[in-house]
Scaffold this motif. Sequence first.
Motif, short mmCIF file in Angstrom:
data_model
loop_
_atom_site.label_atom_id
_atom_site.label_comp_id
_atom_site.label_asym_id
_atom_site.label_seq_id
_atom_site.Cartn_x
_atom_site.Cartn_y
_atom_site.Cartn_z
N MET A 21 0.84 -1.21 0.00
CA MET A 21 0.00 0.00 0.00
C MET A 21 0.87 1.26 0.00
SD MET A 21 -3.03 -1.33 2.50
CE MET A 21 -4.30 -0.17 2.05
N LYS A 22 2.12 1.10 -0.36
CA LYS A 22 3.02 2.26 -0.45
C LYS A 22 2.84 2.93 -1.81
CE LYS A 22 6.42 0.20 2.67
NZ LYS A 22 7.71 -0.50 2.79
N PRO A 23 3.27 4.19 -1.93
CA PRO A 23 3.07 4.88 -3.21
C PRO A 23 3.64 4.14 -4.41
CG PRO A 23 3.70 6.45 -1.51
CD PRO A 23 3.80 5.09 -0.88
N GLY B 133 -3.25 1.06 7.60
CA GLY B 133 -2.73 1.45 6.28
C GLY B 133 -1.34 2.06 6.38
N HIS B 134 -0.48 1.66 5.48
CA HIS B 134 0.93 2.13 5.49
C HIS B 134 1.39 2.25 4.05
CE1 HIS B 134 5.13 2.37 6.84
NE2 HIS B 134 5.42 1.50 5.91
N THR B 135 1.74 3.38 3.56
CA THR B 135 1.73 4.71 4.12
C THR B 135 1.39 5.68 2.99
OG1 THR B 135 3.15 6.42 5.15
CG2 THR B 135 4.25 4.84 3.77
N VAL C 177 1.93 10.17 7.13
CA VAL C 177 3.28 10.53 6.68
C VAL C 177 4.28 9.66 7.43
CG1 VAL C 177 5.02 12.37 6.51
CG2 VAL C 177 2.59 12.91 6.17
N ASN C 178 5.28 9.19 6.71
CA ASN C 178 6.30 8.30 7.28
C ASN C 178 7.66 8.99 7.21
OD1 ASN C 178 7.04 5.76 8.32
ND2 ASN C 178 7.53 4.94 6.27
N GLU C 179 8.39 8.95 8.31
CA GLU C 179 9.82 9.30 8.34
C GLU C 179 10.15 10.69 7.78
OE1 GLU C 179 11.77 6.10 6.24
OE2 GLU C 179 11.33 4.67 7.82
N SER D 1 4.54 0.34 15.57
CA SER D 1 4.06 0.03 14.23
C SER D 1 4.87 -1.03 13.48
CB SER D 1 4.01 1.30 13.39
OG SER D 1 5.25 1.98 13.48
N GLU D 2 6.18 -1.18 13.81
CA GLU D 2 7.02 -2.07 12.98
C GLU D 2 8.07 -2.77 13.83
OE1 GLU D 2 8.64 0.23 9.72
OE2 GLU D 2 6.78 1.34 9.46
N LEU D 3 7.66 -3.35 14.93
CA LEU D 3 8.64 -3.89 15.88
C LEU D 3 9.43 -5.09 15.33
CD1 LEU D 3 9.80 -4.10 18.78
CD2 LEU D 3 7.74 -5.40 19.40
N VAL E 167 4.31 -6.31 15.15
CA VAL E 167 5.65 -6.73 14.74
C VAL E 167 5.73 -6.59 13.21
CG1 VAL E 167 6.40 -8.21 16.62
CG2 VAL E 167 4.78 -9.11 14.95
N TRP E 168 6.96 -6.40 12.69
CA TRP E 168 7.13 -6.17 11.25
C TRP E 168 7.49 -7.50 10.59
CZ3 TRP E 168 5.00 -2.56 8.68
CH2 TRP E 168 5.40 -2.23 7.40
N GLY E 169 6.45 -8.38 10.57
CA GLY E 169 6.65 -9.72 10.02
C GLY E 169 6.53 -10.75 11.12
C1 XIL Z 1 10.47 -2.20 4.30
C2 XIL Z 1 9.92 -3.52 3.79
O1 XIL Z 1 9.76 -4.39 4.89
C3 XIL Z 1 10.86 -4.10 2.76
O2 XIL Z 1 10.30 -5.27 2.20
C4 XIL Z 1 11.13 -3.09 1.67
O3 XIL Z 1 12.09 -3.61 0.79
C5 XIL Z 1 11.63 -1.78 2.27
O4 XIL Z 1 10.70 -1.33 3.22
N1 XIL Z 1 10.31 1.58 7.73
C6 XIL Z 1 9.09 1.51 7.13
C7 XIL Z 1 8.74 0.32 6.32
O5 XIL Z 1 8.24 2.39 7.37
O6 XIL Z 1 7.88 0.66 5.27
C8 XIL Z 1 9.94 -0.38 5.79
O7 XIL Z 1 9.53 -1.60 5.16
C9 XIL Z 1 10.92 -0.65 6.91
C10 XIL Z 1 11.38 0.64 7.53
#
Ligand code: XIL
Length: 658
Positions: A366-368, A413-415, A472-474, A585-587, A625-627
């Motif tokens: 769902m990224k741009p 949703g991200h992002t 918005v991210n980062e 959000s992405e632990l 968790v991020w996965g």
């Molecule tokens: C990462 C994905 O997990 C990877 O598959 C992709 O190659 C790069 O992005 N911060 C974020 C996430 O907000 O979108 C990123 O995800 C990890 C760092």
Amino acid sequence: MKKFLIVLLAMFVALSCAAAEDTVTACDFETGVPAQFIQSGSAAPAVSNAVAHGGSSALHVKNRSGNNWDAVDLNAKALGIDVGVPTKISAWVWVDSEEEGTFVIAKAGGDYATLGSVTCPGREWTEITAEFNLDQPVNIRFQNLSENWNHAEYYLDDMVITVGEAPETVESTEPPLDYASDFSAGTDGWYARSAGTASVSVTDEQGLLIVGRTDTWNSPGRDFPLVTGKTYQLSVLVKQDQLDSVGFILSIAHSRDGSESYENLATCTARKGEWTLMQATYVAGRYDTHVFYVEGGHADTEFQIKDFVCTEQTLKYGKAGIPSLKDVYAEYFDFGTAVTGNEVLDADRMAFYESQFNIFTAGNEMKPDSLLNVGECIKAVRQGGDQTVVKVKFESCIPLLDWAQENGVKIHGHTLVWHSQTPEMFFHEGYSIKNPLVSREVMLARMESYIQQVLTWTNQNYPGVIVSWDVVNEAVADGSSKLRDSLWTQVVGEDFVNRAFEYARKYAAPGTLLYYNDYNSENTMKNLGIRRLLESLIAEGTVDGYGFQSHYTVNNTNMFYVKIAWKEIAKLLLKDGSPIRLRVSELDAGIAANTDANWQAQALFYDELMQLYMQYAEQLEAVQVWGTVDNLSWRADSYPLLFDAMSQPKPAFYAIVD
Ligand code: XIL
């Protein structure tokens, strides 16, 4: 009597022919380009009446940018041209050139072999024919072979395609794929992926050598019968003897409805003369064909591969009787994960995830760069549309959203707006990086159009499914309290974050929580920058919360600063006086190697984090968790998650469900 016999005989012949009848498709291009003809490279096939073999028009292949693959392809599958099906093609070709050359009908994939060829004088209708049984599931390409014609436009007309009976297929009850390459008796189904001179042969080191390469993608490749959604473990050794060191990539080429796409699965740097290992885990997507191949080096680097292994995982996901994270924390906050790539296509895997988690994020889909429809954006402007028209596409995220809707689980949703994973052309006039950057006004209009379409489409098609968004991210720079320098700040200016939240609030369904998401908030300066940004959004009443990405490394992350970061951000009050909402959000928490001692340290680390999170339970919406499994993590090398590659719970899992 004789006449009667002849009639009978004729009936018999007609009947027996009917059983094995050929399908004949004739194309005279008088009324348009049939959908089976697809663009290859930069060439856009169109109908033209500049020249014609019969009637008044022909298929015109133009906009060729100097490659012989700027051509037109025939979608083989759409016409029933499968592996083993006897096929005949005849067509007339007219090449716009004063010089003579060779024109071919060739495979548009696999080994790119020539199926039929003809020498034509320029600017004269010449007949080309091909008769073949495909040995690989590929499309058919009509292209020049002679390099002097790489820019020449050409015309095709009066094409007749005759497709015979498909060979009988036997229902297969194949055991799970367990392949190990064996070059003792030949090339074992491997071939050179090349449109030129590359070829493969077996060496006395039991390797497969590729020579005659003219492009970095020329590679040893082999077709594999992968099953959609199944997980495969891959490994291969690669060696080169020409340069000090060379980078190689293990990749997959897959095709769906005749269009080929690629994914890089693993990389390595191979030093001269050393067999070097590449390993990857791949979840098979919904494709008709799958070719694994090894590419890289310089265009002409010769190299060998050996010991290629591709094994289907037959594991049972999870472990019976273990506690469920979402249930353990149900009273306090949601517990979720990220799902990416083709994971969602495996129902068993998803059932396991659903047993543990109740909120999901698309890891990439769902990224741009997934949702922006680059080709359509360019087309719309070329057709006279205004600069602010943004085109979007949703194929990438539909499988996860469908699954969530069917199973009644939530999506975060991200992002919407990010400097990364956003095509650069988005910021340029005419959507071309060759043109200057657009004005602030145009960029804001594009931003609003994008946010509006994504939020409207998701609300209409999946009402109630997406409960929150990273708007918005980062945006804050590392080690500084300022915004990161990016195309967003360059084109729009410092308030791009504020405008993104304004638009998101305008189009989001009421009640959708809107977050600003970032990492390294434990850095004192960055923490200050994040808080200033949040304060300016709070003043405008557009933000609900902050997402701590939380990508940690067990032995490097200083928990003392993590705790201070939480304390500082959690203090913020929203416009209505209520405390800011928070989410993890992405632990993930990496370790240096998969050892027992590291697993224990990782367990303590996760445990300490959960204790911190529990202190903020009132403000905390979710921990994600991020996965889920280590081998599919974006940081697979550092084993950062709660389940191992066999999807079994690790000590870190037990530490946080206790
Ligand atoms: C990462 C994905 O997990 C990877 O598959 C992709 O190659 C790069 O992005 N911060 C974020 C996430 O907000 O979108 C990123 O995800 C990890 C760092």
